[in-house]
Scaffold this active site. Structure first.
Site, mmCIF file in Angstrom:
data_model
loop_
_atom_site.group_PDB
_atom_site.id
_atom_site.type_symbol
_atom_site.label_atom_id
_atom_site.label_comp_id
_atom_site.label_asym_id
_atom_site.label_seq_id
_atom_site.Cartn_x
_atom_site.Cartn_y
_atom_site.Cartn_z
ATOM 1 N N GLU A 127 0.831 -1.222 0.000
ATOM 2 C CA GLU A 127 0.000 0.000 0.000
ATOM 3 C C GLU A 127 0.858 1.261 0.000
ATOM 4 O O GLU A 127 0.511 2.257 -0.643
ATOM 5 C CB GLU A 127 -0.921 -0.019 1.223
ATOM 6 C CG GLU A 127 -1.821 1.192 1.396
ATOM 7 C CD GLU A 127 -2.910 1.286 0.330
ATOM 8 O OE1 GLU A 127 -2.787 2.157 -0.553
ATOM 9 O OE2 GLU A 127 -3.881 0.494 0.375
ATOM 10 N N LYS B 284 4.032 4.315 -10.223
ATOM 11 C CA LYS B 284 2.757 4.270 -9.488
ATOM 12 C C LYS B 284 1.591 4.046 -10.449
ATOM 13 O O LYS B 284 0.637 3.325 -10.120
ATOM 14 C CB LYS B 284 2.581 5.563 -8.698
ATOM 15 C CG LYS B 284 3.630 5.697 -7.583
ATOM 16 C CD LYS B 284 3.707 7.115 -7.037
ATOM 17 C CE LYS B 284 4.726 7.232 -5.901
ATOM 18 N NZ LYS B 284 4.991 8.649 -5.536
#
Lengths: 430, 430
Positions: free
Chosen positions: B131, B207
């Site tokens: 995460e 990302k």
């Protein structure tokens, strides 16, 4: 991919239930891949077999006998979308007892009687998930329960009722008064014919209780929530907020301080630069402050058939995966067992507007009323209006008891003609 | 509460690692209650035993031998915070092979070599959670993977690099040019001495690959991402955006169309009323569009020691709970196996500003250049400037190939003096 087909029973086929049926069908292949097994609708309990519905449901799946449906041994998960306390409560308990896991969107029930339901789920070794109960499609319960599990949440500020947010928005942007804005919301379908649960804050209070329970690992139920709705908010309050560079929002607030929890729902002024200030119309948002993560915000549609169904299906996938792997997710976490602080002892700030006689000594008398109650003043603005003057006072932080006592005192003063606006102030530094 | 004490090994004790150590200690009781067992730091691998650190780490826990630490049989979870490809990759694979689960914040590694790592985790029957690799403290991977598992995500738009967002913010609000804004960001510690990975978009591209993989259940790696940084963004671009009621942001964009995935990072103009437009400074936000949920946004601090540590600890709690219950969470989901669409075939829109000779026929010639490439024009604005004129053209949607060919054609035209700004337009209806 497992050979087993997992079976889902649905209670209620209104706007959310219809969308659940649609998604179960349209996304069947994706759901199978994500769950690891085919998912099949085993039955849909409805009140009336002949009602018109948003989607077509095969006739052989429909039943009016919800009790029999949740008692079926082949059902893996029951989705409860009836709402309200009964018969939802009895059906959920029966489903768990019969070995099914449960997914529900029922905020009123979870807020009123969560611990009993969680205990029944734990005893049965089954899951009880309820992401859709708060803020519709917005993933907020799972982040609180899991993503922030290693952090210390200190405050949750939420706009969690779209109806009241729409009404306050109309009051802010068009200068409408409450009655007109409510009428418009009803006309556009944003408010129900009986708007009580929304405008009195009860809906937001149930969600506040659920958020507080998860954020602070303690039991908070709807009765612990101090609740004020928006029915007394005036067009003047909205313009007074605008004059302060703020806007009035109905906030659900859960705070941790001195190891006590305070939970409340009331209208409040928040500065326009606060991320919650720009949450418009029927959207919801939840702003979370935690020790390590800092400030987070979760934003999205807070209601509606398809958005709420998205949250239900997300829970369904998790619960079905757990069924397949023979495990359960995180259950109730109430270890912290914190006391709930009464509203009178909760620290807040007030914005007060007062009509006074425009003569020497009035400001001194008003200031004395604050001082006598131990409330320190941050801002005073005075505007002459012929014989009258308007005073606007913004306090520093004090307990709500001190602040409300101050307002009581002001109301009784000879040279105060009227206290025209009393509004709490949130979302800014002291 | 289990009698077992779960052991955590930490690789790296920089700004994030130090905060992980602090939280493990300060939140020890809460973590124990939430996990269901005590959690103990078994060791911390560092490059230099004598480095100055943000928190005190007991000397007996420090080691320079990371290989030996991940090989220890008593370690339940390894937290990897070294970053980069090697030795992080080897250490993670070794940890999994030795039976530990892994939590990492390593976006570069997951984006470059995720599938091999996920396969190793699956083979070992252990978890690999990450995460913290995307958008710091913001819970975004878990919502994509779990909360939206019953929905169909169609687009992800993210501001996922705080350094470039800070720089663009300075350019927007102070009219700074890129070099000055970068220098200021470096002075304030928002940009590194070598800012390449940030300003060239590589960090955002990693990302974007991770977000796209999760959103679309398909493998996307960093090399699949079309990547343009912000080094060519000018003060003129920023003012041209402002003139359109827009602002320039570096966006990570992942889209699903015609069952293909397109993933790209580039600066783009977005309208001020878009929720991403008000994401300022070093904050991150990820905007998600899905079929049922509609539009969601997740907002918060995108970097920093404590925020990133919050995300790491959240994963740690989940992974430790899984260890206790002998299960694992959701692994890689790449069943959809979609093709990645080349940038030239991706549908976008362009805003183009052109300096032209102010004479009859110029607009017609420019319009013809768009038409010849099959690009339809939405807005043209012309401003006289003595002998010159400035033309601003905003296109309708077309493929990026058609749009860039149009710009090439414009650059070669006789009566076009200069193409002064070329910027894609995102976040508004066609």
């Amino acid at each position: 991919m497992s050979d087993k087909t997992l079976k889902v029973a649905l209670l209620g086929a209104g706007s959310v239930g219809s969308q659940v049926v649609r998604l179960l069908s349209e996304q069947a292949d994706d759901l199978a891949a994500r769950v690891g097994a085919r998912v099949e609708l085993a039955g849909v309990a409805v009140r009336n077999l002949d009602s018109k519905r948003d989607v077509e449901i095969p006739e052989h799946l429909l039943t009016t006998d919800a009790d029999a449906l949740v008692a079926r041994e082949d059902v893996d998960v029951v989705i409860e979308l009836i709402g309200g306390i009964e018969p939802a409560r009895t059906l959920i308990l029966s489903a768990l007892k019969n070995g099914a896991s449960v997914v529900t969107a029922n905020k009123a029930l979870v807020a009123a009687d969560g611990p009993a339901l969680f205990a029944a789920a734990a005893e049965a070794g089954r899951d009880l998930y309820y992401e859709a109960a708060v803020a519709g499609a917005i993933p907020i319960l799972r982040p609180l329960r899991e993503s922030l599990a290693g952090d210390r949440v200190t405050r949750v500020l939420g706009i969690v009722n779209g109806t009241t947010n729409f009404i306050l928005d109309q009051m802010d942007t068009h200068g409408a008064d409450f009655a007109d804005a409510l009428a418009e919301a009803q006309e556009l379908g944003y408010a129900e014919a009986d708007p009580t649960a929304d405008v009195e804050g009860h809906d937001a209070a149930a969600k506040a209780a659920i958020l507080a329970s998860l954020a602070f690992h303690t039991r908070v139920n709807a009765e612990d929530v101090h609740c004020e709705g928006i029915t007394k908010v005036t067009a003047f309050d909205a313009s007074a907020a605008a004059a302060m560079g703020s806007v009035v929002k109905l906030l659900a607030i859960a705070e941790l301080s001195d190891e006590q929890v305070s939970v409340r729902v009331h209208p409040a002024m928040i500065p326009l630069k606060h991320p919650l200030a720009s949450v418009r119309g029927a959207y919801n948002a939840v702003f979370v402050e935690s020790e390590a993560a800092g400030q987070l915000m979760f934003y999205g549609p807070g209601a509606g058939g398809a958005p709420t169904a998205s949250a239900v299906l997300g829970d369904l996938v998790t619960v079905l995966r757990n069924r397949l792997s023979g495990t359960t997710g995180v259950g109730e976490s109430a270890y912290a067992d914190r006391a709930v602080r009464p509203m009178s002892e909760t620290v807040t700030r007030y914005h007060v507007a007062i009509d006074v006689e425009d003569r020497a000594g009035v400001l001194a008398a008003v200031a004395q009323a604050f001082a006598d109650n131990g409330v320190s003043i941050k801002i005073v603005r005075q505007e002459g209006r012929g014989d009258d003057a308007q005073l606007v006072v913004v306090s520093h932080q004090a307990t709500d008891g001190q602040l409300s006592a101050t307002v009581e005192r002001l109301r009784g003063m000879d040279n105060v003609r009227d206290v025209t606006s009393v509004m709490r102030v949130e979302g800014e530094a002291e």
